[in-house]
Structures are given as structure tokens and as C-alpha cells.
Design an enzyme around this catalytic site. Structure first.
Site, PDB file in Angstrom:
ATOM      1  N   PRO A  79       2.145  32.682  -4.002  1.00  0.00           N
ATOM      2  CA  PRO A  79       2.401  31.464  -4.776  1.00  0.00           C
ATOM      3  C   PRO A  79       2.864  31.784  -6.199  1.00  0.00           C
ATOM      4  O   PRO A  79       2.422  32.761  -6.802  1.00  0.00           O
ATOM      5  CB  PRO A  79       1.046  30.756  -4.803  1.00  0.00           C
ATOM      6  N   CYS A  80       3.741  30.932  -6.715  1.00  0.00           N
ATOM      7  CA  CYS A  80       4.360  31.211  -8.017  1.00  0.00           C
ATOM      8  C   CYS A  80       3.980  30.219  -9.102  1.00  0.00           C
ATOM      9  O   CYS A  80       4.489  30.302 -10.216  1.00  0.00           O
ATOM     10  CB  CYS A  80       5.881  31.218  -7.864  1.00  0.00           C
ATOM     11  N   GLN A  81       3.088  29.278  -8.831  1.00  0.00           N
ATOM     12  CA  GLN A  81       2.811  28.207  -9.786  1.00  0.00           C
ATOM     13  C   GLN A  81       2.418  28.705 -11.166  1.00  0.00           C
ATOM     14  O   GLN A  81       2.730  28.079 -12.165  1.00  0.00           O
ATOM     15  CB  GLN A  81       1.739  27.258  -9.249  1.00  0.00           C
ATOM     16  N   MET A  83       3.625  31.219 -12.649  1.00  0.00           N
ATOM     17  CA  MET A  83       4.765  31.887 -13.288  1.00  0.00           C
ATOM     18  C   MET A  83       6.018  31.029 -13.313  1.00  0.00           C
ATOM     19  O   MET A  83       6.940  31.304 -14.063  1.00  0.00           O
ATOM     20  CB  MET A  83       5.097  33.178 -12.513  1.00  0.00           C
TER      21      MET A  83
END
Length: 177
Positions: A79-81, A83
């Protein structure tokens, strides 16, 4: 065909064309039940392990299955939330640390090929590991650089690969030495 494992699989969009290049994802992991069920619907032959990879039981189950299947390819799209430009850009977001589990999985199952994919900000995000602050790329190099050849240019733009949009991604391609 080489056998692969997909971590942080969501509903399996990243896997869409892998079979065309000789990769058969035989194990997948997704934390959310609805997504895991949909993944299983799309890929009925894949062994989908639904659960949190940070849970030791889930992690160990994935390792055991990957070893049994003799997995040679590992793909991780954490997951990238923490960044993402669309997210909070919170350096302390716990989801930024999920890369550690992907790296540990690589070390446990020792696949020939590894692909980590994320937003470009991953290249500039720091995490704390064993009391040391490291950029995520430096952490990956520190943990896997002795075992794998890792691509130098990690920022790629999908428009250069036939996708009709500009979308930059951080890509780590690794081949076991």
C-alpha cells in the site's frame, strides 16, 4: 512457466498479463476479505491466503506454501497511502513499513526473480529499522544487494511501455546472483 507469489495483491490487476510472459501466480495474499474473494473469482486456480502479512501465522503460511510450490518469482505492491501524492505523505504511516515484510519474504523463500512496485515517493521515503533511519531504496539494497542484482534506474513511466497515460512508478527488479 515459472511459479510466482503475489503480496499485497488487491484484486489481481498487476497479474493480468503475467501468464503471457511465462509467470503463473500460484499464491496470493490480500488482507481484505472482499478483495481476496474477488481475486479468487478472477484466478480460481490460485491459492489465495486472506490475512495480514504482519501476522506471524499468515506470514509463515505464505512462506510454507511458497517453498512447497517452489516459487521462483515474487511480486510485492505494498500500500502507498503513506507516500502517495493523493494520501497524507506521512513518513510514519505504518503501511510504509510493509516493505520490510516483502523483503523478509524474499530472504525466506529465495526466489530467482523479484519485482517490487510502488509510487515514486517510495524512493524518497525513510523508515526506521533497528534504530536506523534509511531511505526505502537503501534498506532494500542493504538487505538484498548481496543476494540480488538490482536495477539502477528505478523510476519508470508507463507511457514509455505502451500505456496511454503518463504514470510514474518506482520499480525494483531483482535477479538472484
Amino acid at each position: 512457466m515459472i511459479k510466482g507469489i503475489s503480496l499485497f495483491s488487491n484484486v489481481g490487476m498487476a497479474e493480468t498479463y503475467l501468464s503471457e510472459v511465462g509467470v503463473d501466480i500460484v499464491i496470493a495474499n490480500e488482507i481484505l476479505e472482499d478483495r481476496a474473494k474477488f481475486y479468487k473469482h478472477l484466478y480460481p486456480k490460485c491459492d489465495v491466503v486472506q490475512g495480514d502479512i504482519t501476522d506471524e501465522k499468515v506470514f509463515n503460511e505464505l512462506v510454507k506454501k511458497a517453498k512447497k510450490e517452489k516459487v521462483e518469482f515474487l511480486m510485492a505492491t505494498p500500500p502507498c497511502q503513506g507516500m502517495s501524492l493523493a494520501g497524507q505523505k506521512d513518513q510514519l504511516d505504518p503501511r510504509n513499513y510493509l516493505i520490510i515484510y516483502a523483503v523478509e519474504m524474499v530472504k525466506k523463500i529465495n526466489p530467482k526473480y523479484v519485482l517490487f512496485e510502488n509510487v515514486p515517493m517510495q524512493l524518497k521515503t525513510k523508515i526506521f529499522v533497528n534504530g536506523e533511519e534509511l531511505l526505502i531504496p537503501d534498506y532494500i539494497n542493504k538487505e538484498l544487494g548481496e543476494l540480488y542484482n538490482i536495477n539502477k534506474d528505478k523510476l519508470m513511466d508507463t507511457k514509455n511501455y505502451g500505456v496511454p497515460q503518463q504514470r510514474k512508478r518506482a520499480i525494483f527488479l531483482m535477479i538472484r546472483k
